[in-house]
Design a protein around this motif. Structure first.
Motif, PDB file in Angstrom:
ATOM      1  N   GLY A 229     -16.430  46.708  24.706  1.00  0.00           N
ATOM      2  CA  GLY A 229     -15.067  47.191  22.480  1.00  0.00           C
ATOM      3  C   GLY A 229     -15.473  45.671  22.810  1.00  0.00           C
ATOM      4  O   GLY A 229     -14.947  45.652  21.832  1.00  0.00           O
ATOM      5  N   THR A 230     -14.606  44.519  23.513  1.00  0.00           N
ATOM      6  CA  THR A 230     -13.938  43.620  22.940  1.00  0.00           C
ATOM      7  C   THR A 230     -14.341  42.982  22.592  1.00  0.00           C
ATOM      8  O   THR A 230     -14.531  42.522  21.336  1.00  0.00           O
ATOM      9  CB  THR A 230     -13.471  43.564  23.918  1.00  0.00           C
ATOM     10  OG1 THR A 230     -12.535  43.987  25.300  1.00  0.00           O
ATOM     11  CG2 THR A 230     -12.380  42.145  23.934  1.00  0.00           C
ATOM     12  N   SER A 231     -15.682  42.710  22.791  1.00  0.00           N
ATOM     13  CA  SER A 231     -16.622  41.555  21.679  1.00  0.00           C
ATOM     14  C   SER A 231     -17.098  42.535  20.684  1.00  0.00           C
ATOM     15  O   SER A 231     -17.400  42.018  19.869  1.00  0.00           O
ATOM     16  CB  SER A 231     -18.370  41.305  22.946  1.00  0.00           C
ATOM     17  OG  SER A 231     -18.607  42.654  22.962  1.00  0.00           O
TER      18      SER A 231
ATOM     19  N   ARG B 216     -14.991  44.081  19.128  1.00  0.00           N
ATOM     20  CA  ARG B 216     -13.645  44.308  17.745  1.00  0.00           C
ATOM     21  C   ARG B 216     -13.079  42.741  17.368  1.00  0.00           C
ATOM     22  O   ARG B 216     -12.323  42.812  16.167  1.00  0.00           O
ATOM     23  CB  ARG B 216     -12.774  44.836  19.154  1.00  0.00           C
ATOM     24  CG  ARG B 216     -12.712  46.213  19.523  1.00  0.00           C
ATOM     25  CD  ARG B 216     -10.737  46.494  19.979  1.00  0.00           C
ATOM     26  NE  ARG B 216     -11.721  47.547  20.808  1.00  0.00           N
ATOM     27  CZ  ARG B 216     -11.081  47.169  22.241  1.00  0.00           C
ATOM     28  NH1 ARG B 216     -10.103  46.979  22.934  1.00  0.00           N
ATOM     29  NH2 ARG B 216     -11.927  48.376  23.036  1.00  0.00           N
ATOM     30  N   THR B 217     -14.473  41.961  18.293  1.00  0.00           N
ATOM     31  CA  THR B 217     -13.155  40.478  17.782  1.00  0.00           C
ATOM     32  C   THR B 217     -14.667  39.597  17.132  1.00  0.00           C
ATOM     33  O   THR B 217     -14.391  38.904  16.270  1.00  0.00           O
ATOM     34  CB  THR B 217     -13.717  39.238  19.700  1.00  0.00           C
ATOM     35  OG1 THR B 217     -14.618  39.483  19.816  1.00  0.00           O
ATOM     36  CG2 THR B 217     -12.498  39.884  20.359  1.00  0.00           C
TER      37      THR B 217
ATOM     38  N   PHE C 114     -14.258  48.039  28.766  1.00  0.00           N
ATOM     39  CA  PHE C 114     -13.088  47.067  27.654  1.00  0.00           C
ATOM     40  C   PHE C 114     -14.113  45.922  27.648  1.00  0.00           C
ATOM     41  O   PHE C 114     -13.533  45.791  26.402  1.00  0.00           O
ATOM     42  CB  PHE C 114     -11.707  47.600  28.859  1.00  0.00           C
ATOM     43  CG  PHE C 114     -10.774  46.143  27.533  1.00  0.00           C
ATOM     44  CD1 PHE C 114     -10.472  46.819  26.266  1.00  0.00           C
ATOM     45  CD2 PHE C 114     -10.699  44.736  27.837  1.00  0.00           C
ATOM     46  CE1 PHE C 114      -9.560  45.965  25.768  1.00  0.00           C
ATOM     47  CE2 PHE C 114     -10.110  44.185  26.852  1.00  0.00           C
ATOM     48  CZ  PHE C 114      -9.273  44.925  26.125  1.00  0.00           C
ATOM     49  N   SER C 115     -14.403  45.060  28.301  1.00  0.00           N
ATOM     50  CA  SER C 115     -15.365  43.724  27.908  1.00  0.00           C
ATOM     51  C   SER C 115     -15.775  44.383  26.593  1.00  0.00           C
ATOM     52  O   SER C 115     -16.539  43.501  26.323  1.00  0.00           O
ATOM     53  CB  SER C 115     -15.606  43.800  29.147  1.00  0.00           C
ATOM     54  OG  SER C 115     -14.892  42.990  30.071  1.00  0.00           O
TER      55      SER C 115
END
Length: 193
Positions: A187-189, A191-192, A184-185
């Motif tokens: 993928g979050t980077s 996405r942001t 998740f971490s």
């Protein structure tokens, strides 16, 4: 409608959570029940001591039924926080016995009063309360601290309230959760950006 059924239901849950909290001390030595396990010093015996004072105040002072055991006043600033740990002069037996006596006094108050009996909590923003409000508050407070005790006990020796599983199961479960957090971490980077 708040009725006697609600009172009995909440009171029954409070009794159960109290027993669960005390059960977290079972099988542990003196050092483990006293030692600070968080940055703020939270420990198992301190949680019991803290809830003793809370029960005495809420089911004693609030309803004009002071607990026979001497307790510091709620507005005694010098005593603030001392209820969160056991001194070297207090034994497990003394603290647990005091908790049981205070709980018995609380139970007598709950049994004697109607669910809508008036009380006064001077340290609350809306100090005029009913027994119902105090029952909900103490069930919440006791449940919160029993949850803390669950985590502290798990840190000490792996004993949990979760279904009994072997160490391999929990090791794999922890690894699975860690993998999900990492993915998740990552993928979050992206996405942001």
């Amino acid at each position: 409608m708040i009725d006697e059924f609600a009172k009995e239901y909440l009171h029954g849950d409070l009794r159960e959570v109290r027993a669960e909290l005390l059960g977290k001390l079972d099988g542990l030595g003196e050092y483990d029940i006293r030692r600070p396990l968080t940055v703020t010093g939270t420990n198992l015996l301190g949680l019991v001591k803290h809830l003793t004072l809370s029960e005495a105040r809420y089911f004693g002072e609030v309803f004009g039924r002071p607990c026979p055991d001497p307790m510091p006043r709620w507005d005694d600033l010098a005593e603030r926080g001392r209820d969160m740990w056991a001194t070297e002069h207090e034994t497990r037996g003394e603290i647990v016995d005091r908790y049981r006596r205070v709980c018995a006094h609380s139970d007598a108050t709950i049994d004697a009063l109607a669910v809508d009996a008036a009380g006064h909590v001077p340290w609350w923003p809306r100090p005029d309360v009913m027994l119902f409000n105090v029952l909900v508050h103490m069930l919440t407070e006791t449940s919160r601290h029993a949850g803390h005790a669950d985590i502290l006990r798990e840190q000490l020796d792996g004993v949990t309230a979760a279904p009994r599983r072997d160490a391999a199961f929990w090791q794999e479960r922890r690894a699975e959760i860690e993998r999900a957090a990492v993915r998740f971490s990552a993928g979050t980077s992206s996405r942001t950006e």
